[in-house]
Write an enzyme that holds these catalytic residues in place. Structure first.
Site, mmCIF file in Angstrom:
data_model
loop_
_atom_site.group_PDB
_atom_site.id
_atom_site.type_symbol
_atom_site.label_atom_id
_atom_site.label_comp_id
_atom_site.label_asym_id
_atom_site.label_seq_id
_atom_site.Cartn_x
_atom_site.Cartn_y
_atom_site.Cartn_z
ATOM 1 N N ASP A 130 -42.614 -57.993 56.581
ATOM 2 C CA ASP A 130 -42.045 -56.940 57.178
ATOM 3 C C ASP A 130 -42.336 -57.598 58.518
ATOM 4 O O ASP A 130 -42.639 -58.695 59.247
ATOM 5 C CB ASP A 130 -42.999 -55.988 57.367
ATOM 6 C CG ASP A 130 -43.080 -54.578 57.814
ATOM 7 O OD1 ASP A 130 -42.290 -54.092 58.527
ATOM 8 O OD2 ASP A 130 -43.835 -53.868 58.215
ATOM 9 N N SER A 131 -42.224 -56.255 59.929
ATOM 10 C CA SER A 131 -42.447 -56.994 61.143
ATOM 11 C C SER A 131 -43.709 -56.958 61.553
ATOM 12 O O SER A 131 -44.248 -57.624 62.398
ATOM 13 C CB SER A 131 -42.324 -55.977 61.910
ATOM 14 O OG SER A 131 -41.922 -54.334 61.763
ATOM 15 N N CYS A 173 -38.784 -45.958 57.743
ATOM 16 C CA CYS A 173 -39.447 -46.905 58.308
ATOM 17 C C CYS A 173 -41.147 -47.101 57.148
ATOM 18 O O CYS A 173 -41.721 -46.430 56.674
ATOM 19 C CB CYS A 173 -40.128 -46.605 59.913
ATOM 20 S SG CYS A 173 -41.653 -47.320 60.611
ATOM 21 N N HIS A 188 -43.990 -47.755 57.699
ATOM 22 C CA HIS A 188 -45.033 -47.275 58.880
ATOM 23 C C HIS A 188 -45.263 -45.910 57.930
ATOM 24 O O HIS A 188 -46.365 -45.684 57.891
ATOM 25 C CB HIS A 188 -44.910 -46.984 59.878
ATOM 26 C CG HIS A 188 -45.312 -49.077 60.401
ATOM 27 N ND1 HIS A 188 -44.676 -49.446 60.280
ATOM 28 C CD2 HIS A 188 -46.456 -49.003 61.700
ATOM 29 C CE1 HIS A 188 -45.086 -50.867 61.278
ATOM 30 N NE2 HIS A 188 -46.483 -50.504 61.402
ATOM 31 N N GLU A 229 -49.728 -47.301 64.360
ATOM 32 C CA GLU A 229 -50.363 -49.263 64.649
ATOM 33 C C GLU A 229 -51.283 -48.312 65.832
ATOM 34 O O GLU A 229 -52.562 -49.378 65.391
ATOM 35 C CB GLU A 229 -49.057 -49.054 65.897
ATOM 36 C CG GLU A 229 -47.891 -50.459 65.157
ATOM 37 C CD GLU A 229 -48.342 -51.815 64.577
ATOM 38 O OE1 GLU A 229 -49.081 -52.449 65.192
ATOM 39 O OE2 GLU A 229 -47.761 -51.341 62.923
ATOM 40 N N CYS A 265 -38.855 -54.068 56.077
ATOM 41 C CA CYS A 265 -38.618 -53.396 56.988
ATOM 42 C C CYS A 265 -37.639 -53.054 57.364
ATOM 43 O O CYS A 265 -36.442 -53.496 56.955
ATOM 44 C CB CYS A 265 -38.928 -55.101 58.175
ATOM 45 S SG CYS A 265 -39.012 -54.248 59.903
HETATM 46 N N1 DGL Z 1 -41.514 -51.718 60.074
HETATM 47 C C1 DGL Z 1 -40.275 -51.240 61.067
HETATM 48 C C2 DGL Z 1 -39.487 -50.147 60.435
HETATM 49 O O1 DGL Z 1 -39.601 -49.865 59.022
HETATM 50 C C3 DGL Z 1 -41.557 -50.278 61.522
HETATM 51 C C4 DGL Z 1 -42.342 -50.921 62.745
HETATM 52 C C5 DGL Z 1 -41.762 -52.002 63.571
HETATM 53 O O2 DGL Z 1 -40.868 -51.328 65.125
HETATM 54 O O3 DGL Z 1 -41.720 -53.045 63.776
HETATM 55 O O4 DGL Z 1 -38.547 -50.046 60.513
#
Ligand code: DGL
Length: 280
Positions: free
Chosen positions: A15-16, A194, A196, A157, A78
């Protein structure tokens, strides 16, 4: 890390940042005997506002690295990276690579009765149109209402990184504000597009009437991983808990252990560091 057989080989998840741990957690629950390597690119998070080409490049770097660790399957946990990099990653490595968008789209199409589905996600994911395409590829008659909600990523975050927990009513107000254009619409299903957002499940749920179902693609993705590994005869048969390895590009050791522990729900003391900054 040395793995002898294909069954024993780990599942790679990335993931990011740490939001993708919601997918790792669902995988752990669905397949407790599997070895899992999770990489969170916290040093370069967020991906949401970045150009798709850059997100694709990051996804390829991480995917190649996970393949070099003999992962038998890779999950892009992600949505933004799935939208920008899934196809490139599938072309690059010789193990199955799946993203979180198609599983989420499938769950939404199966859940909706009114055939009116809402999707909330980062700016990058919404701009890519990936959910719209995935939903329409399953059912052309479903209407999709899409809304970029980057403020929700920011809220998670802030709380994870600064350990600054908003008072409940302030947090609820921030969520409601961000979702305002979607509230009161006639959707009956809302995709949390997303990784998050499952961390704000209760707050998002309470913005809608009870008949609106929230779709969290983590569980659906975990089920898809089980199906693929079953068909390929690559499920790990050992009756022991699988080994979990956590790696991140975020530099603060204390912080990365604390965040990972909070999302996974048990103490993690040894999140490792890896950076791709010097790589093409
Ligand atoms: N993990 C990203 C997603 O699922 C969200 C956070 C980001 O913008 O990196 O899109």
């Amino acid at each position: 890390m040395s793995y002898i057989t294909k069954e024993e080989a780990p599942i790679g998840v990335f993931d990011s940042g740490f939001g993708g741990l919601t997918v790792a957690k669902a995988l752990r629950e669905e397949l407790p005997h599997e070895n899992i390597i999770f990489f969170g690119d916290s040093g370069r998070c967020p991906y949401g506002p970045r150009e798709p080409e850059e997100v694709k490049k990051f996804s390829l770097q991480i995917c190649r690295w996970l393949a070099s660790l003999n992962c038998k399957l890779i999950v892009i946990a992600c949505n933004t990276a799935t939208a920008a990099g899934l196809a490139a990653c599938q072309l690059e490595v010789d193990v199955p690579v799946i993203g979180v968008i198609m599983p989420g789209a499938r769950a939404a199409v199966e859940a909706t009765r009114s055939r009116k589905v809402g999707v909330i996600a980062t700016i990058g994911t919404i701009a890519s149109g990936a959910y719209l395409k995935a939903i329409r590829s399953l059912d052309c008659g479903v209407q999709v209402l899409s809304l970029p909600t980057p403020g929700l990523v920011q809220l998670v975050e802030d709380e994870l990184i600064q350990e600054y927990i908003e008072a409940l009513d302030v947090r609820q107000a921030r969520v409601m504000d961000e979702l305002a254009p979607m509230i009161g619409g006639d959707i009956d299903t809302l995709v949390l597009g997303c990784t998050h957002y499952p961390l704000l499940y209760t707050e998002i749920k309470s913005c809608f009437t009870d008949d609106v179902e929230l779709v969290n693609s983590s569980e659906e993705t975990a089920r898809e991983v089980r199906e693929i590994l079953t068909r390929r005869h690559e499920l790990y048969q050992e009756d022991l808990p699988g080994k979990l390895t956590f790696v991140t590009s975020g530099v603060d050791t204390e912080l990365r252990n604390r965040i990972a522990s909070r999302i996974m729900g048990f103490e993690i003391k040894d999140v490792q560091f890896k950076s791709f900054d010097e790589e093409e």
